[in-house]
Design a protein around this motif. Structure first.
Motif, PDB file in Angstrom:
ATOM      1  N   MET A   1       0.833  -1.214   0.000  1.00  0.00           N
ATOM      2  CA  MET A   1       0.000   0.000   0.000  1.00  0.00           C
ATOM      3  C   MET A   1       0.864   1.260   0.000  1.00  0.00           C
ATOM      4  SD  MET A   1      -3.204  -0.643  -0.055  1.00  0.00           S
ATOM      5  CE  MET A   1      -4.300   0.477   0.810  1.00  0.00           C
ATOM      6  N   ALA A   2       0.445   2.221  -0.783  1.00  0.00           N
ATOM      7  CA  ALA A   2       1.221   3.459  -0.864  1.00  0.00           C
ATOM      8  C   ALA A   2       1.097   4.277   0.421  1.00  0.00           C
ATOM      9  CB  ALA A   2       0.706   4.284  -2.040  1.00  0.00           C
ATOM     10  N   THR A   3       2.161   4.974   0.750  1.00  0.00           N
ATOM     11  CA  THR A   3       2.088   6.006   1.784  1.00  0.00           C
ATOM     12  C   THR A   3       1.712   7.309   1.084  1.00  0.00           C
ATOM     13  OG1 THR A   3       3.800   4.931   3.075  1.00  0.00           O
ATOM     14  CG2 THR A   3       3.399   7.252   3.547  1.00  0.00           C
ATOM     15  N   VAL A   4       0.683   7.969   1.613  1.00  0.00           N
ATOM     16  CA  VAL A   4       0.188   9.184   0.945  1.00  0.00           C
ATOM     17  C   VAL A   4       0.646  10.423   1.728  1.00  0.00           C
ATOM     18  CG1 VAL A   4      -1.845  10.372   0.050  1.00  0.00           C
ATOM     19  CG2 VAL A   4      -1.830   7.866   0.193  1.00  0.00           C
ATOM     20  N   ILE A   5       1.346  11.311   1.035  1.00  0.00           N
ATOM     21  CA  ILE A   5       1.875  12.527   1.683  1.00  0.00           C
ATOM     22  C   ILE A   5       1.319  13.758   0.963  1.00  0.00           C
ATOM     23  CG2 ILE A   5       3.945  13.818   2.355  1.00  0.00           C
ATOM     24  CD1 ILE A   5       5.548  11.212   2.122  1.00  0.00           C
ATOM     25  N   ALA A   6       0.704  14.659   1.724  1.00  0.00           N
ATOM     26  CA  ALA A   6       0.189  15.909   1.155  1.00  0.00           C
ATOM     27  C   ALA A   6       1.193  17.029   1.395  1.00  0.00           C
ATOM     28  CB  ALA A   6      -1.150  16.265   1.797  1.00  0.00           C
ATOM     29  N   THR A   7       1.335  17.901   0.415  1.00  0.00           N
ATOM     30  CA  THR A   7       2.175  19.091   0.556  1.00  0.00           C
ATOM     31  C   THR A   7       1.248  20.276   0.761  1.00  0.00           C
ATOM     32  OG1 THR A   7       3.657  18.113  -1.063  1.00  0.00           O
ATOM     33  CG2 THR A   7       4.012  20.417  -0.549  1.00  0.00           C
ATOM     34  N   ILE A   8       1.316  20.865   1.951  1.00  0.00           N
ATOM     35  CA  ILE A   8       0.386  21.971   2.211  1.00  0.00           C
ATOM     36  C   ILE A   8       1.078  23.173   2.855  1.00  0.00           C
ATOM     37  CG2 ILE A   8      -1.800  20.687   2.368  1.00  0.00           C
ATOM     38  CD1 ILE A   8      -1.505  20.519   5.334  1.00  0.00           C
ATOM     39  N   ASN A   9       0.560  24.327   2.555  1.00  0.00           N
ATOM     40  CA  ASN A   9       0.869  25.570   3.263  1.00  0.00           C
ATOM     41  C   ASN A   9      -0.181  26.573   2.804  1.00  0.00           C
ATOM     42  OD1 ASN A   9       1.886  27.928   4.405  1.00  0.00           O
ATOM     43  ND2 ASN A   9       4.002  27.270   4.145  1.00  0.00           N
ATOM     44  N   LEU A  10      -0.729  27.335   3.736  1.00  0.00           N
ATOM     45  CA  LEU A  10      -1.751  28.314   3.358  1.00  0.00           C
ATOM     46  C   LEU A  10      -1.131  29.477   2.588  1.00  0.00           C
ATOM     47  CD1 LEU A  10      -3.743  28.300   6.715  1.00  0.00           C
ATOM     48  CD2 LEU A  10      -4.228  27.062   4.609  1.00  0.00           C
ATOM     49  N   LYS A  11       0.171  29.617   2.700  1.00  0.00           N
ATOM     50  CA  LYS A  11       0.865  30.699   2.002  1.00  0.00           C
ATOM     51  C   LYS A  11       1.199  30.238   0.587  1.00  0.00           C
ATOM     52  CE  LYS A  11       3.730  34.505   2.577  1.00  0.00           C
ATOM     53  NZ  LYS A  11       3.333  35.079   1.297  1.00  0.00           N
ATOM     54  N   GLY A  12       0.971  31.113  -0.383  1.00  0.00           N
ATOM     55  CA  GLY A  12       1.268  30.790  -1.778  1.00  0.00           C
ATOM     56  C   GLY A  12       2.730  31.072  -2.116  1.00  0.00           C
ATOM     57  N   GLY A  13       3.206  30.423  -3.166  1.00  0.00           N
ATOM     58  CA  GLY A  13       4.525  30.736  -3.715  1.00  0.00           C
ATOM     59  C   GLY A  13       5.712  30.361  -2.840  1.00  0.00           C
ATOM     60  N   VAL A  14       5.517  29.389  -1.942  1.00  0.00           N
ATOM     61  CA  VAL A  14       6.616  29.025  -1.034  1.00  0.00           C
ATOM     62  C   VAL A  14       7.415  27.809  -1.533  1.00  0.00           C
ATOM     63  CG1 VAL A  14       5.552  30.025   1.033  1.00  0.00           C
ATOM     64  CG2 VAL A  14       5.046  27.653   0.412  1.00  0.00           C
ATOM     65  N   GLY A  15       7.041  27.304  -2.698  1.00  0.00           N
ATOM     66  CA  GLY A  15       7.785  26.160  -3.257  1.00  0.00           C
ATOM     67  C   GLY A  15       7.101  24.821  -3.067  1.00  0.00           C
ATOM     68  N   LYS A  16       5.794  24.829  -2.826  1.00  0.00           N
ATOM     69  CA  LYS A  16       5.071  23.557  -2.641  1.00  0.00           C
ATOM     70  C   LYS A  16       5.188  22.671  -3.886  1.00  0.00           C
ATOM     71  CE  LYS A  16       1.137  25.597  -1.698  1.00  0.00           C
ATOM     72  NZ  LYS A  16       1.624  26.971  -1.531  1.00  0.00           N
ATOM     73  N   SER A  17       4.843  23.229  -5.040  1.00  0.00           N
ATOM     74  CA  SER A  17       4.811  22.411  -6.264  1.00  0.00           C
ATOM     75  C   SER A  17       6.226  22.000  -6.675  1.00  0.00           C
ATOM     76  CB  SER A  17       4.136  23.186  -7.397  1.00  0.00           C
ATOM     77  OG  SER A  17       2.826  23.540  -7.017  1.00  0.00           O
ATOM     78  N   THR A  18       7.173  22.921  -6.570  1.00  0.00           N
ATOM     79  CA  THR A  18       8.565  22.625  -6.926  1.00  0.00           C
ATOM     80  C   THR A  18       9.098  21.495  -6.051  1.00  0.00           C
ATOM     81  OG1 THR A  18       8.844  24.959  -7.467  1.00  0.00           O
ATOM     82  CG2 THR A  18      10.855  23.676  -7.169  1.00  0.00           C
ATOM     83  N   THR A  19       8.819  21.591  -4.740  1.00  0.00           N
ATOM     84  CA  THR A  19       9.306  20.581  -3.796  1.00  0.00           C
ATOM     85  C   THR A  19       8.626  19.236  -4.047  1.00  0.00           C
ATOM     86  OG1 THR A  19       9.555  22.355  -2.187  1.00  0.00           O
ATOM     87  CG2 THR A  19       9.665  20.120  -1.329  1.00  0.00           C
ATOM     88  N   THR A  20       7.329  19.253  -4.339  1.00  0.00           N
ATOM     89  CA  THR A  20       6.602  18.005  -4.583  1.00  0.00           C
ATOM     90  C   THR A  20       7.156  17.307  -5.827  1.00  0.00           C
ATOM     91  OG1 THR A  20       4.640  19.123  -3.722  1.00  0.00           O
ATOM     92  CG2 THR A  20       4.278  17.009  -4.777  1.00  0.00           C
ATOM     93  N   ALA A  21       7.409  18.090  -6.885  1.00  0.00           N
ATOM     94  CA  ALA A  21       7.962  17.519  -8.121  1.00  0.00           C
ATOM     95  C   ALA A  21       9.336  16.907  -7.852  1.00  0.00           C
ATOM     96  CB  ALA A  21       8.066  18.603  -9.194  1.00  0.00           C
TER      97      ALA A  21
END
Ligand SMILES: Nc1ncnc2c1ncn2[C@@H]1O[C@H](COP(=O)(O)OP(=O)(O)OP(=O)(O)O)[C@@H](O)[C@H]1O
Ligand SMILES: [Mg+2]
Length: 300
Positions: A1-21
């Motif tokens: 079974m996969a471990t599911v990890i969410a990347t969250i922060n209420l602040k925009g532009g902090v590198g969420k998508s870059t870090t997730t990729a």
């Protein structure tokens, strides 16, 4: 079974998508894991980073995005969402990264999100609107080691769908006052989510992004976050129980770097070292990934 990890922060532009990729690419290419990325943000940044705009357009036109998933949950008249078809295999511009797949997002998710909110108000107290994503992806869990969810900078209904299937979350943050100010509030809101739904999501820590070693503010902010954890640990057990544990800081900071900024381009840079940079960036990202994998082993 996969471990599911969410990347969250209420602040925009902090590198969420870059870090997730980057996490996905390092988990796959450096550690040999099978990874599914799910883009839950109507901005579609992660999607265009991983599959480019042309392929995204095709996927969007054929209704193979998370938007169609939520839309079909709202409207029984729409065709049922085909999750197997929605999975984009080989989702990385790098030839050298083979084990990353993606379920794309869509700009239309902005509107669908509002309809999802309305549904939630129609059925107060029901968890059904929060379980759409988890139910749809249940059959994919055994095909992956990790499922990474890139969330929009809010805790709306789509992010809540992500949390509802997440085992853990990470919080990317730039080490300055504004980007870290909301972290305790975010933690409280995730805790309230758990109280309401009964679904626990383990905090794996803050990922320091866009770190500038020349900035005294950046260094001071990291020290402040670290000493909050240290002070908490020094309290007697009875006092610790009475207050929330401050988030741990993952001890490998992602430097601010032009090459990391350019990694958003859909382009085959070659190896991960060539894509992210060999002046500390590769090592920081690899160590951060290794730390998160180890954290999953310890806490989950
Ligand atoms: N380590 C870094 N060094 C330099 N630039 C970076 C770094 N990480 C991210 N960026 C750049 O910062 C911008 C925001 O990054 P990103 O899109 O990953 O943030 P986000 O938190 O996902 O944003 P949003 O809240 O809008 O989804 C992008 O232009 C990205 O290329
Ligand atoms: Mg983003």
């Amino acid at each position: 079974m996969a471990t599911v990890i969410a990347t969250i922060n209420l602040k925009g532009g902090v590198g969420k998508s870059t870090t997730t990729a980057a996490l996905a690419e390092f988990m796959s290419a450096e550690f040999g894991y099978r990874v599914l990325l799910v883009d839950l943000d109507p901005q579609t940044n992660l999607t265009t980073m991983m599959i480019g705009e042309q392929r995204w357009q095709i996927v969007n036109d054929e209704g193979s995005t998370v938007n169609s998933l939520f839309a079909s949950a709202l409207d029984a008249g729409l065709p049922e969402f085909d999750v197997e078809k929605a999975v984009q295999h080989g989702a990385s511009p790098l030839e050298s990264v083979r084990g990353v797949d993606l379920i794309a997002s869509s700009l239309d998710l902005m509107e669908t999100q509002e309809e999802m909110n309305a549904w939630q108000y129609e059925v107060p107290g029901s968890l059904e609107p929060l379980l759409v994503l988890r139910a749809a992806l249940a059959g994919l869990q055994s095909s992956y080691d990790f499922i990474l969810l890139d969330c929009a900078p809010n805790l709306g209904i789509v992010t809540a769908n992500g949390l509802m299937m997440a085992d853990a979350y990470v919080v990317p943050a730039i080490p300055d006052v504004l980007s870290t100010y909301g972290i305790p509030q975010l933690q409280r809101r995730v805790q309230r989510f758990t109280d309401r739904t009964g679904h626990g999501v383990t905090p794996l820590g803050v990922i320091i992004t866009k770190y500038r070693s020349s900035s005294t503010l950046h260094r001071a902010t990291i020290e402040r976050l670290q000493s909050a954890v240290f002070e908490y640990e020094s309290l007697p057990a009875c006092e610790r129980e009475a207050r929330p544990r401050p988030p741990t800081v993952i001890p490998h900071w992602i430097p601010e770097s032009n090459q990391i900024a350019q990694s958003a381009d859909f382009f085959d840079f070659g190896t991960l070292r060539q894509k992210y940079g060999n002046h500390g960036q590769f090592d920081a990202l690899r160590n951060m990934t290794e730390h998160i994998i180890a954290g999953v082993g310890v806490y989950l």
